[in-house]
Design an enzyme around this catalytic site. Structure first.
Site: not given
Length: 389
Positions: A48, A50-51, A53, A139, A237, A246
């Site tokens: 992951g 490319s964006s 964090y 991701v 969340y 999570k």
């Protein structure tokens, strides 16, 4: 050659095109905030990269510690109609940065969930580096195809137990709009699917693939990035379907920590990312948080510097009682949360532009796509056909 003027065309927080020059300059802007260290070279695998964090962790690792390794992301190339995705352009510039810094860092554009991707990446690691010191897993995806069952799982942004209504920030053009958004209750199947997409199963498979091939170096550590956040966003969340995923991620860390492997989750603070901007209430919360803290809001690159300092042993690990790295303590202090709550409760449509840093938030969203970046001429044509590194 395919040059054209690129403008921020889209709706709400979603833009159809990205600006190559703006994305490239943003990478350089982030790298410029990193102070160089010269420790023993490390090899890292960033899933992951490319964006959000994951990008920040990649840039911080390169610019601070000169890491070698591999970054994996899934981005779209430019077409005759559309530019490439912002992550495509950011990756191209990150690769140029790595080369200038003397780092051997490869970028693979493929579905991180696929076993074929794992095979490709691990063969690259074996051939070029002989193993890795660190695996960072960051991701954020709306769906996942399990390559072993070919079943497709879809994540859901829903409440658990009871429906919830939250204030949320939207935009009509550049004007902030305060909304009331209703959040439905997730079914057991929706919760299970969200866990399949955003939980720890794929992270575990990456670690297992590395260990099975003997590609974990002595002292190997792996970190999956996560978020806890405020009580204000808790129902949608941390106590919602995303929170269930999570929690699974955190449980996976405990399962993976064996046989010389140090596996942890890193609890990062709130930030403006393409993933977070899609969650009701998060945009408003981050806007209020920035209003309260100003420059005290720690950016993803600042937090990623702290993460690398801890992973390399330059500073001690800041762990909580559950063994999670805490990079979010600045956000969750009692005084900060009390101030944000007061602003949240006071927010109305009439005062939203003053109570929250709504204009700042919208500009940060635009920057994700390469717009609103100082030093870029947005009226000039730019080359959109940029090659993957």
């Amino acid at each position: 050659m395919s040059e054209r003027v690129v403008k921020p065309v889209g709706r709400g927080f979603l833009f159809l095109d990205s600006h190559p020059d703006g994305c490239a300059r943003l990478v350089r802007e982030l790298a410029g905030q990193v102070e160089r260290r010269t420790p023993e070279r490390r090899v890292a695998l960033v899933i992951g990269s490319s964006s959000g964090y994951g990008l920040a962790a990649t840039i911080a690792g390169l610019a601070r510690y000169g890491i070698d390794g591999v970054g994996v992301s899934f981005e779209k190339a430019p077409t005759a109609r559309r530019t490439a995705t912002a992550g495509w352009y950011r990756t191209a510039e990150t690769a140029a940065l790595a080369e200038e810094l003397g780092c051997e860092f490869h970028f693979v554009n493929a579905d991180a969930f696929a076993d074929t991707t794992k095979d490709e990446v691990l063969k690259l690691i074996a051939g070029r580096f002989g193993g890795v010191d660190h695996l960072i897993y960051s991701v954020a995806a709306p769906r996942r195809v399990d390559p072993r069952t070919e079943e497709t799982y879809q994540s859901a942004i829903k409440a658990i137990g009871a429906p919830h209504t939250t204030k949320s920030l939207a935009f009509d053009g550049a004007d902030p709009v305060l909304q009331e958004v209703g959040i439905e209750v997730a079914t057991d199947d929706e919760i299970a699917q969200t866990v399949k997409v955003m939980g720890g199963e794929d992270w575990s498979r990456w670690v297992e693939a590395l260990t099975e091939r003997g590609l974990t170096k002595p002292g190997f550590s792996t970190v999956a990035l996560t978020y806890i956040g405020s009580e204000l966003t808790g129902p949608i969340y941390r106590q919602g379907s995303i929170g269930a995923a999570k929690a699974d991620l955190e449980q996976t860390a405990l399962t993976l920590s064996k046989d010389g492997i140090q596996a942890m989750t890193s609890v990062n603070g709130a930030a403006v990312t393409q993933a977070s901007s899609a969650i009701p209430g998060i945009g408003l919360y981050v806007s209020l948080l920035h209003k309260v803290l100003g420059d005290g809001l720690r950016t993803p690159i600042q937090q990623s510097i702290a993460l690398w300092d801890q992973l390399t042993g330059d500073t001690p690990l800041d762990l909580d009682e559950e063994g999670r790295i805490r990079l979010d303590r600045w956000e969750l202090t009692d005084d900060v949360q009390a101030a944000v709550r007061a602003q949240w409760e006071a927010a109305t449509q009439d005062n939203i532009a003053e109570v929250a840093d709504a204009a700042w938030f919208f500009s940060e969203v635009r920057r994700l796509y390469g717009f609103d970046v100082p030093g870029v001429d947005y009226d000039a044509e730019t080359e959109v056909d940029v090659a993957w590194p």
